[in-house]
Scaffold this motif. Structure first.
Motif, PDB file in Angstrom:
ATOM      1  N   GLU A 129       0.843  -1.193   0.000  1.00 61.83           N
ATOM      2  CA  GLU A 129       0.000   0.000   0.000  1.00 61.83           C
ATOM      3  C   GLU A 129       0.881   1.247   0.000  1.00 61.83           C
ATOM      4  O   GLU A 129       2.068   1.196   0.345  1.00 61.83           O
ATOM      5  CB  GLU A 129      -0.911   0.005   1.235  1.00 61.83           C
ATOM      6  CG  GLU A 129      -1.875  -1.159   1.307  1.00 61.83           C
ATOM      7  CD  GLU A 129      -2.917  -1.130   0.201  1.00 61.83           C
ATOM      8  OE1 GLU A 129      -3.232  -0.005  -0.264  1.00 61.83           O
ATOM      9  OE2 GLU A 129      -3.395  -2.204  -0.203  1.00 61.83           O
ATOM     10  N   ALA A 130       0.289   2.385  -0.392  1.00 59.70           N
ATOM     11  CA  ALA A 130       1.031   3.641  -0.356  1.00 59.70           C
ATOM     12  C   ALA A 130       1.536   3.913   1.052  1.00 59.70           C
ATOM     13  O   ALA A 130       0.843   3.662   2.036  1.00 59.70           O
ATOM     14  CB  ALA A 130       0.129   4.782  -0.842  1.00 59.70           C
ATOM     15  N   PHE A 131       2.757   4.433   1.133  1.00 60.67           N
ATOM     16  CA  PHE A 131       3.399   4.795   2.399  1.00 60.67           C
ATOM     17  C   PHE A 131       3.663   3.567   3.287  1.00 60.67           C
ATOM     18  O   PHE A 131       3.837   3.694   4.500  1.00 60.67           O
ATOM     19  CB  PHE A 131       2.575   5.836   3.177  1.00 60.67           C
ATOM     20  CG  PHE A 131       2.167   7.006   2.353  1.00 60.67           C
ATOM     21  CD1 PHE A 131       3.104   7.931   1.909  1.00 60.67           C
ATOM     22  CD2 PHE A 131       0.844   7.183   1.980  1.00 60.67           C
ATOM     23  CE1 PHE A 131       2.728   9.023   1.136  1.00 60.67           C
ATOM     24  CE2 PHE A 131       0.463   8.265   1.201  1.00 60.67           C
ATOM     25  CZ  PHE A 131       1.413   9.187   0.784  1.00 60.67           C
ATOM     26  N   SER A 132       3.665   2.375   2.691  1.00 61.99           N
ATOM     27  CA  SER A 132       3.970   1.172   3.469  1.00 61.99           C
ATOM     28  C   SER A 132       5.180   0.488   2.872  1.00 61.99           C
ATOM     29  O   SER A 132       5.581   0.760   1.736  1.00 61.99           O
ATOM     30  CB  SER A 132       2.775   0.213   3.485  1.00 61.99           C
ATOM     31  OG  SER A 132       2.528  -0.288   2.186  1.00 61.99           O
ATOM     32  N   ARG A 133       5.760  -0.429   3.635  1.00 62.73           N
ATOM     33  CA  ARG A 133       6.960  -1.137   3.194  1.00 62.73           C
ATOM     34  C   ARG A 133       6.636  -2.620   3.050  1.00 62.73           C
ATOM     35  O   ARG A 133       6.117  -3.241   3.983  1.00 62.73           O
ATOM     36  CB  ARG A 133       8.088  -0.947   4.217  1.00 62.73           C
ATOM     37  CG  ARG A 133       9.328  -1.778   3.894  1.00 62.73           C
ATOM     38  CD  ARG A 133      10.473  -1.412   4.800  1.00 62.73           C
ATOM     39  NE  ARG A 133      11.655  -2.206   4.500  1.00 62.73           N
ATOM     40  CZ  ARG A 133      12.896  -1.881   4.839  1.00 62.73           C
ATOM     41  NH1 ARG A 133      13.089  -0.754   5.509  1.00 62.73           N
ATOM     42  NH2 ARG A 133      13.918  -2.644   4.531  1.00 62.73           N
ATOM     43  N   PRO A 134       6.937  -3.193   1.873  1.00 62.70           N
ATOM     44  CA  PRO A 134       6.685  -4.631   1.696  1.00 62.70           C
ATOM     45  C   PRO A 134       7.545  -5.465   2.645  1.00 62.70           C
ATOM     46  O   PRO A 134       8.577  -5.006   3.165  1.00 62.70           O
ATOM     47  CB  PRO A 134       7.076  -4.881   0.237  1.00 62.70           C
ATOM     48  CG  PRO A 134       7.142  -3.532  -0.402  1.00 62.70           C
ATOM     49  CD  PRO A 134       7.518  -2.584   0.685  1.00 62.70           C
ATOM     50  N   ARG A 135       7.127  -6.704   2.866  1.00 65.47           N
ATOM     51  CA  ARG A 135       7.923  -7.637   3.665  1.00 65.47           C
ATOM     52  C   ARG A 135       8.834  -8.413   2.716  1.00 65.47           C
ATOM     53  O   ARG A 135       8.390  -9.199   1.892  1.00 65.47           O
ATOM     54  CB  ARG A 135       7.008  -8.594   4.422  1.00 65.47           C
ATOM     55  CG  ARG A 135       6.131  -7.902   5.450  1.00 65.47           C
ATOM     56  CD  ARG A 135       5.218  -8.896   6.127  1.00 65.47           C
ATOM     57  NE  ARG A 135       5.979  -9.922   6.840  1.00 65.47           N
ATOM     58  CZ  ARG A 135       5.429 -11.004   7.386  1.00 65.47           C
ATOM     59  NH1 ARG A 135       4.118 -11.200   7.287  1.00 65.47           N
ATOM     60  NH2 ARG A 135       6.173 -11.880   8.022  1.00 65.47           N
ATOM     61  N   PHE A 136      10.131  -8.122   2.820  1.00 66.04           N
ATOM     62  CA  PHE A 136      11.089  -8.748   1.911  1.00 66.04           C
ATOM     63  C   PHE A 136      11.604 -10.042   2.534  1.00 66.04           C
ATOM     64  O   PHE A 136      12.357 -10.043   3.503  1.00 66.04           O
ATOM     65  CB  PHE A 136      12.255  -7.789   1.622  1.00 66.04           C
ATOM     66  CG  PHE A 136      11.846  -6.575   0.839  1.00 66.04           C
ATOM     67  CD1 PHE A 136      11.546  -6.663  -0.506  1.00 66.04           C
ATOM     68  CD2 PHE A 136      11.739  -5.337   1.466  1.00 66.04           C
ATOM     69  CE1 PHE A 136      11.155  -5.548  -1.232  1.00 66.04           C
ATOM     70  CE2 PHE A 136      11.353  -4.211   0.745  1.00 66.04           C
ATOM     71  CZ  PHE A 136      11.059  -4.311  -0.604  1.00 66.04           C
ATOM     72  N   ARG A 137      11.161 -11.157   1.980  1.00 64.65           N
ATOM     73  CA  ARG A 137      11.661 -12.461   2.352  1.00 64.65           C
ATOM     74  C   ARG A 137      11.816 -13.262   1.074  1.00 64.65           C
ATOM     75  O   ARG A 137      11.382 -12.828   0.006  1.00 64.65           O
ATOM     76  CB  ARG A 137      10.701 -13.155   3.326  1.00 64.65           C
ATOM     77  CG  ARG A 137       9.268 -13.271   2.814  1.00 64.65           C
ATOM     78  CD  ARG A 137       8.378 -13.931   3.848  1.00 64.65           C
ATOM     79  NE  ARG A 137       7.016 -14.103   3.371  1.00 64.65           N
ATOM     80  CZ  ARG A 137       6.062 -13.208   3.480  1.00 64.65           C
ATOM     81  NH1 ARG A 137       6.328 -12.051   4.096  1.00 64.65           N
ATOM     82  NH2 ARG A 137       4.850 -13.433   2.998  1.00 64.65           N
ATOM     83  N   GLU A 138      12.429 -14.406   1.154  1.00 62.61           N
ATOM     84  CA  GLU A 138      12.728 -15.172  -0.052  1.00 62.61           C
ATOM     85  C   GLU A 138      11.458 -15.402  -0.862  1.00 62.61           C
ATOM     86  O   GLU A 138      10.445 -15.902  -0.366  1.00 62.61           O
ATOM     87  CB  GLU A 138      13.357 -16.514   0.316  1.00 62.61           C
ATOM     88  CG  GLU A 138      13.808 -17.300  -0.910  1.00 62.61           C
ATOM     89  CD  GLU A 138      14.520 -18.591  -0.524  1.00 62.61           C
ATOM     90  OE1 GLU A 138      14.849 -19.351  -1.442  1.00 62.61           O
ATOM     91  OE2 GLU A 138      14.731 -18.819   0.681  1.00 62.61           O
ATOM     92  N   ALA A 139      11.536 -15.000  -2.164  1.00 59.35           N
ATOM     93  CA  ALA A 139      10.370 -15.121  -3.031  1.00 59.35           C
ATOM     94  C   ALA A 139      10.272 -16.519  -3.616  1.00 59.35           C
ATOM     95  O   ALA A 139      11.289 -17.146  -3.935  1.00 59.35           O
ATOM     96  CB  ALA A 139      10.466 -14.093  -4.158  1.00 59.35           C
ATOM     97  N   ALA A 140       9.058 -16.990  -3.760  1.00 61.39           N
ATOM     98  CA  ALA A 140       8.825 -18.265  -4.434  1.00 61.39           C
ATOM     99  C   ALA A 140       9.002 -18.070  -5.931  1.00 61.39           C
ATOM    100  O   ALA A 140       8.720 -16.996  -6.462  1.00 61.39           O
ATOM    101  CB  ALA A 140       7.420 -18.770  -4.132  1.00 61.39           C
ATOM    102  N   PRO A 141       9.484 -19.058  -6.663  1.00 59.05           N
ATOM    103  CA  PRO A 141       9.673 -18.910  -8.115  1.00 59.05           C
ATOM    104  C   PRO A 141       8.364 -18.518  -8.798  1.00 59.05           C
ATOM    105  O   PRO A 141       7.278 -18.932  -8.385  1.00 59.05           O
ATOM    106  CB  PRO A 141      10.132 -20.298  -8.562  1.00 59.05           C
ATOM    107  CG  PRO A 141      10.654 -20.940  -7.329  1.00 59.05           C
ATOM    108  CD  PRO A 141       9.858 -20.393  -6.191  1.00 59.05           C
ATOM    109  N   PRO A 142       8.442 -17.697  -9.841  1.00 57.29           N
ATOM    110  CA  PRO A 142       7.221 -17.275 -10.535  1.00 57.29           C
ATOM    111  C   PRO A 142       6.449 -18.450 -11.141  1.00 57.29           C
ATOM    112  O   PRO A 142       5.236 -18.366 -11.315  1.00 57.29           O
ATOM    113  CB  PRO A 142       7.722 -16.319 -11.615  1.00 57.29           C
ATOM    114  CG  PRO A 142       9.184 -16.589 -11.745  1.00 57.29           C
ATOM    115  CD  PRO A 142       9.643 -17.049 -10.406  1.00 57.29           C
TER     116      PRO A 142
END
Length: 562
Positions: free
Chosen positions: A469-482
Motif C-alpha cells: 500500500e502507499a506509504f507502506s513497506r513490503p515484507r522482503f523475504r525469499e520469493a517463491a519462483p514465478p
C-alpha cells in the motif's frame, strides 16, 4: 544522452553601393573557432553610417570591427547582452566625441548584431537597420526602428551609435530551431522591398550568399537610391539541449492550477483527460498549429512544490529530447514565444499501457518480446547515467503499431544534476528496492529491481513480495519462483526473475545489459510452445512426498504378502 551536437550556420553577405558615391554600409560575420563557439558563440553584425554626417563609412566599419574584435575577449560567465554592451559602450562614447570634431562632424551609425550562442539567438540593436527571422516559410521582424513616428519624418533617427553619450541597445532573445534563416538588412533593402517580397526571396532557399545578393540586387532593381546590404545566416545544426538552459526557460513560466478538458492553452486544444494523478494531470490534445495529436502534462501546484514541479518538467524535456532510443518516450519543445505557463508536451502514442494490457492473458511469446523491449529501454537510459526511478507497467505504453515506449521521465535521476528534496524522492512502494526504503535515492540496481518486479507481474501476474500500500513497506523475504503461480514458465526464466529482484543489490545482475542478454538468450530457445513442466520441476517437495508414500505402501504390501 546522445553525443552533443554543435552550433553551425551558413553565412552570406552582400552590400551594394547603388547610385550613391560611397557605400556607407558595413557588414561582417565571425563564425569563431570550436572553443569560441562553445563559449561565446558566433557573431554577425550590420551597420549603416548616417549619410547626413561626415565619416559615416568609418563609423559603420569601426562599429562592426569593434564588436568582432572585442566580443570574444569578454568573460563567457556574463550574458550576451552584457558582453555586447561592454564592447560597444566605449566605442559609442568615442564616436559621440568624434561627432563633435570638425573631421567627423555629426558622425553616427545604426547597428544591429546577431549573436548565436547555444540554442539561442541574441539581437542587440540601435537605429533603423533590421533583424528578421524566417521560420517555416513565415518572415517576422525582430527589431523595432528607432525613428520618428510621423510618416514624413521616419527618416530621422532618434537613436543610433554616436547620437548619445550613453548607449541604449535593445535586446531580443530567440529560441532557435534547425533550418531557421536569420537576416540583417539596411534600410536600403527594407525601405524598398516589402516584407512579403523579402519573404519570397528568402523562401527560395538558395545558398545564404546567393539570397543575400538577391535581396540587395532586388532592392536596387526596384529603384532603390541608397546603399543596399543584406546578411543571411542559415542555421544548419544546433547543440543538444542542456539542463541549465531548459531550467532557465521554464523558470520564467508561472505554475497555475491545471485546466479542464475542452479548454485551449497556447493553441493546444485539450480533448480529454488521460490520467489525473496525485501530482499531474495529463490530456490528449490537438496542436491547432499543425493538427498533430499530442499529450500535455500539467502540474498540480497544491500538491507538488514549485521547485519539484520545475525540476520534474525540466528533466522530462531534457531526457525526452536527448535520449535516442525507439523504446523511450520523446518530448516536444515549445517555443518561448508560445508557452505562457508550465506544462510539458509529448508525442501521443495510440495504444494502451502495459498495466491495461495485463488485464487480459498474454502469451509467453508476446510477453518475452515486451520484456526484451522494456529492458532495452532501461539500458538506453543507464548508458547515459540516467536512473528512471519509477519503472512500472503504468509507465510503459504499447503502441498499436507495435513496439514499446517507456515514459514518465520527470522523476529520473540525472548525473551532476541537483536531486529532489528528501520528501519528494519518487517511486511506487510495490516496485521500490529494499535499499530505497533505507534512504537510497535511486541507482541502476534499484532500477533493475523495479524492472524485475514489472517483468514478474508480466509473466506470473503477481508481485514477488506482495503488493504494498502507499506509504507502506513490503515484507522482503525469499520469493517463491514465478512458476509457482504460472507452471508453464521455463526454469531459466525463474532463475532470471529471481536474480533481478534479489533482496541484496549485489545479488542482482551486474547491470541491465546482462539481464537483457539472459532474456534474449532464453527467448531464443523458447519461441516454440512449451511442454508442461514435470511435477518434480513444479513441486519437488510434493513429488518426493508422493514417491515416499508409494514406497511405504509397497513395503507394507510386501510384508503382508510374506
Amino acid at each position: 544522452m546522445r553525443d552533443e551536437g554543435r552550433l553551425w550556420v551558413s553565412a552570406g553577405v552582400a552590400s551594394e553601393c547603388g547610385p550613391r558615391a560611397e557605400n556607407q554600409d558595413f557588414a561582417g560575420v565571425y563564425l569563431g573557432t570550436e572553443i569560441e563557439r562553445a563559449g561565446r558563440g558566433m557573431v554577425a553584425a550590420l551597420a549603416d553610417g548616417v549619410s547626413g554626417g561626415k565619416g559615416g563609412r568609418i563609423a559603420a566599419e569601426l562599429a562592426v570591427a569593434s564588436l568582432l574584435d572585442g566580443y570574444f575577449t569578454q568573460s563567457d560567465t556574463i550574458g550576451v547582452a552584457a558582453a555586447v554592451n561592454r564592447v560597444m559602450a566605449p566605442y559609442n562614447r568615442w564616436l559621440s566625441a568624434m561627432g563633435r570634431s570638425e573631421a567627423m562632424a555629426h558622425c553616427a551609425t545604426t547597428f544591429t548584431t546577431l549573436v548565436l550562442r547555444g540554442r539561442r539567438a541574441h539581437v542587440c540593436h540601435v537605429g533603423d537597420s533590421r533583424a528578421w527571422l524566417l521560420r517555416d516559410g513565415h518572415l517576422s521582424q525582430i527589431t523595432k526602428d528607432h525613428t520618428h513616428s510621423h510618416p514624413d519624418r521616419r527618416h530621422i533617427l532618434l537613436r543610433a551609435l554616436g547620437l548619445e553619450e550613453e548607449l541604449r541597445l535593445d535586446h531580443h532573445e530567440i529560441a532557435l530551431a534547425e533550418h531557421d534563416r536569420l537576416l540583417l538588412t539596411s534600410d536600403g533593402v527594407h525601405g524598398v522591398l516589402s516584407a512579403r517580397k523579402i519573404e519570397k526571396i528568402l523562401s527560395q532557399r538558395q545558398s545564404a550568399e546567393a539570397d543575400a545578393q538577391a535581396l540587395a540586387t532586388a532592392a536596387l532593381d526596384a529603384g532603390g537610391q541608397d546603399n543596399a546590404s543584406a546578411l543571411v545566416l542559415d542555421v544548419v545544426s544546433l547543440p543538444a539541449m542542456g539542463h541549465d538552459a531548459i531550467a532557465g526557460d521554464l523558470a520564467r513560466l508561472p505554475i497555475l492550477p491545471p485546466p479542464e478538458a475542452g479548454e485551449s492553452v497556447d493553441g493546444f486544444r485539450l480533448e480529454s483527460i488521460l490520467s489525473d494523478g496525485r501530482y499531474t494531470r495529463l490530456f490528449r490534445a490537438t496542436d491547432t498549429a499543425d493538427g498533430a495529436e499530442v499529450v500535455i502534462k500539467f502540474p498540480k501546484p497544491t500538491l507538488l512544490s514549485e521547485s519539484g514541479a520545475r525540476s520534474a518538467f525540466t528533466r522530462e524535456l531534457l531526457i525526452g529530447s536527448r535520449v535516442s532510443s525507439p523504446f523511450v518516450g520523446g518530448a516536444i519543445p515549445v517555443s518561448l514565444e508560445r508557452q505562457t505557463r508550465l506544462y510539458g508536451v509529448q508525442p501521443f502514442y495510440d495504444g494502451q499501457t502495459l498495466e491495461e494490457r495485463m488485464k487480459a492473458p498474454i502469451a509467453l511469446d508476446e510477453a518475452l518480446g515486451i520484456a526484451v523491449g522494456l529492458t532495452r529501454a532501461v539500458a538506453a537510459l543507464h548508458r547515459q547515467g540516467i536512473i528512471h526511478r519509477d519503472i512500472k507497467p503504468e509507465n510503459v505504453i504499447l503502441p498499436r503499431e507495435g513496439g514499446l515506449k517507456l515514459v514518465d521521465l520527470g522523476v529520473a535521476r540525472l548525473p551532476r544534476i541537483e536531486d529532489f528534496t528528501g520528501d519528494e524522492i519518487p517511486g511506487t512502494p510495490s516496485y521500490l528496492a529494499p535499499e530505497m526504503f533505507s534512504g537510497e535515492a535511486g541507482s541502476e540496481e534499484s532500477d533493475q529491481f523495479a524492472l524485475g518486479v514489472t517483468l514478474w507481474r508480466l509473466f506470473a501476474r503477481v508481485w514477488p513480495y506482495g503488493e504494498a500500500e502507499a506509504f507502506s513497506r513490503p515484507r522482503f523475504r525469499e520469493a517463491a519462483p514465478p512458476s509457482r503461480t504460472r507452471p508453464e514458465l521455463p526454469g531459466w526464466l525463474d532463475a532470471v526473475l529471481l536474480r533481478a529482484v534479489a533482496i541484496q543489490p549485489q545479488d542482482r545482475f551486474g547491470d541491465v545489459v546482462e539481464l537483457l542478454r539472459a532474456l534474449e538468450g532464453g527467448a531464443a530457445v523458447e519461441r516454440t510452445p512449451l511442454r508442461k513442466p514435470a511435477l518434480i520441476e513444479r513441486h519437488p517437495v510434493a513429488f518426493w512426498k508422493g514417491v515416499s508414500a508409494l514406497l511405504f505402501a509397497a513395503l507394507i504390501a510386501v510384508l503382508v504378502w510374506k
